[in-house]
Design an enzyme around this catalytic site. Structure first.
Site, mmCIF file in Angstrom:
data_model
loop_
_atom_site.group_PDB
_atom_site.id
_atom_site.type_symbol
_atom_site.label_atom_id
_atom_site.label_comp_id
_atom_site.label_asym_id
_atom_site.label_seq_id
_atom_site.Cartn_x
_atom_site.Cartn_y
_atom_site.Cartn_z
ATOM 1 N N ALA A 1 84.371 -12.604 6.752
ATOM 2 C CA ALA A 1 84.140 -12.977 8.150
ATOM 3 C C ALA A 1 82.773 -12.458 8.584
ATOM 4 C CB ALA A 1 85.224 -12.379 9.044
ATOM 5 N N LYS A 2 82.018 -13.308 9.241
ATOM 6 C CA LYS A 2 80.734 -12.864 9.806
ATOM 7 C C LYS A 2 81.065 -12.224 11.158
ATOM 8 C CE LYS A 2 75.969 -14.436 10.617
ATOM 9 N NZ LYS A 2 75.316 -13.534 9.652
#
Length: 305
Positions: A157-158
């Site tokens: 996940a960014k």
């Protein structure tokens, strides 16, 4: 930062200076949010195009899904708004920043009823690691901080919170006189830089950290891997060590902000001949031709405004 006129917030455009949140905004306190960095380039013929827009927005939604956040807008709305924010601000080229965050309401870690909010801003932004770095290469150091273990946080996940790790490493590197930091993972293998993926070249073959490791899967990195294969340059995804990095003929970073930035030195060891190598230069040229609309083969990577 160069201010632009409008920022899109929760479904409507507002003036730059009025794009504000309450001091008790949940994400401001606890860092649970996701974002993307996307570049738009001015292309041949006076047109402008966003590079790999769909892939970026897909990753935004995937990041939110990983963290258990539901984005309250259809994906098509976000895609179109990324184009519209460029048009509204009369930008021919620039950087686009979608952000999904938890608004104010309850405090505490288990605040599940607060609204999920979305903003999309755009502004002019030059080469992240400098024009000189792009042309001549940068100096990097191995960070004293490790990249998050795969069970410590959600590396695919960014996520906003992930970047505290990067900020600490970046500040440490700059304070020591370097341009960038490179993380090792918790086993001691090369992971990534503070906001970029790492590629090495040895004997004409390229290597990068595998997607299953503790890295964010980079969209620019995936694009570069495709370009390398199309150029008949061998590219493998496998773990490699710090000393293998030192012994590489070429090292370069890939990322939306950094684009394709060569590394000429790591930990005071000269990489190759101390300047961008032939494969790095080849990939740089192909990449910039693609994003400027000069290469028909990769036209599906561009979303024209």
């Amino acid at each position: 930062m160069i201010k632009t006129k409008k920022i899109w917030m929760d479904g409507k455009f507002v003036d730059w200076d009025k794009a504000q949140v309450h001091v008790l905004t949940h994400t401001l306190h606890y860092s649970m949010g996701v974002f993307e960095g996307i570049r738009c380039y001015e292309c041949e013929g006076g047109k402008s195009a966003i590079f790999r827009l769909e892939e970026h927005i897909n990753r935004l939604y995937n990041s939110a899904h990983i963290l258990g956040m539901t984005i309250p807008f259809d994906k098509k709305v976000i895609l179109e708004t990324c184009k519209e924010v460029m048009r509204v601000n009369n930008l021919a080229h620039g950087y686009i920043r979608p952000l999904v965050f938890i608004g104010d309401g309850e405090m505490g870690l288990f605040a599940v009823d607060n609204p999920i909010r979305v903003s999309i801003a755009a502004w002019p932004w030059g080469t992240y690691l400098g024009e000189e770095g792009l042309a001549k290469g940068i100096r990097a150091k191995i960070s004293s901080f490790s990249r998050h273990h795969v069970n410590t946080t959600m590396n695919k996940a960014k996520a906003c919170a992930t970047y505290l790790n990067s900020i600490l490493a970046k500040r440490e590197a700059l304070a020591a006189g370097y341009n960038e930091a490179i993380f090792l993972d918790t086993e001691g293998y090369v992971a990534e830089a503070t906001g970029e993926n790492v590629f090495i070249v040895h004997d004409g073959k390229a290597k990068t950290t595998p997607s299953g490791a503790s890295i964010l899967n980079g969209i620019t990195a995936a694009s570069v891997a495709t370009i390398l294969r199309d150029q008949k340059i061998d590219i493998t995804e496998e773990k490699f060590t710090r000393d293998e990095l030192y012994l590489a003929d070429e090292v370069f970073l890939t990322g939306t902000a950094a684009e394709i930035t060569p590394i000429r030195e790591v930990d005071d060891r000269t990489i190759g001949k101390g300047r961008p190598g032939p494969i790095t230069q080849q990939i740089q040229k192909i990449f910039f031709d693609i994003v400027k609309g000069k290469t028909a083969k990769y036209k599906n990577w561009l979303s024209y405004l």
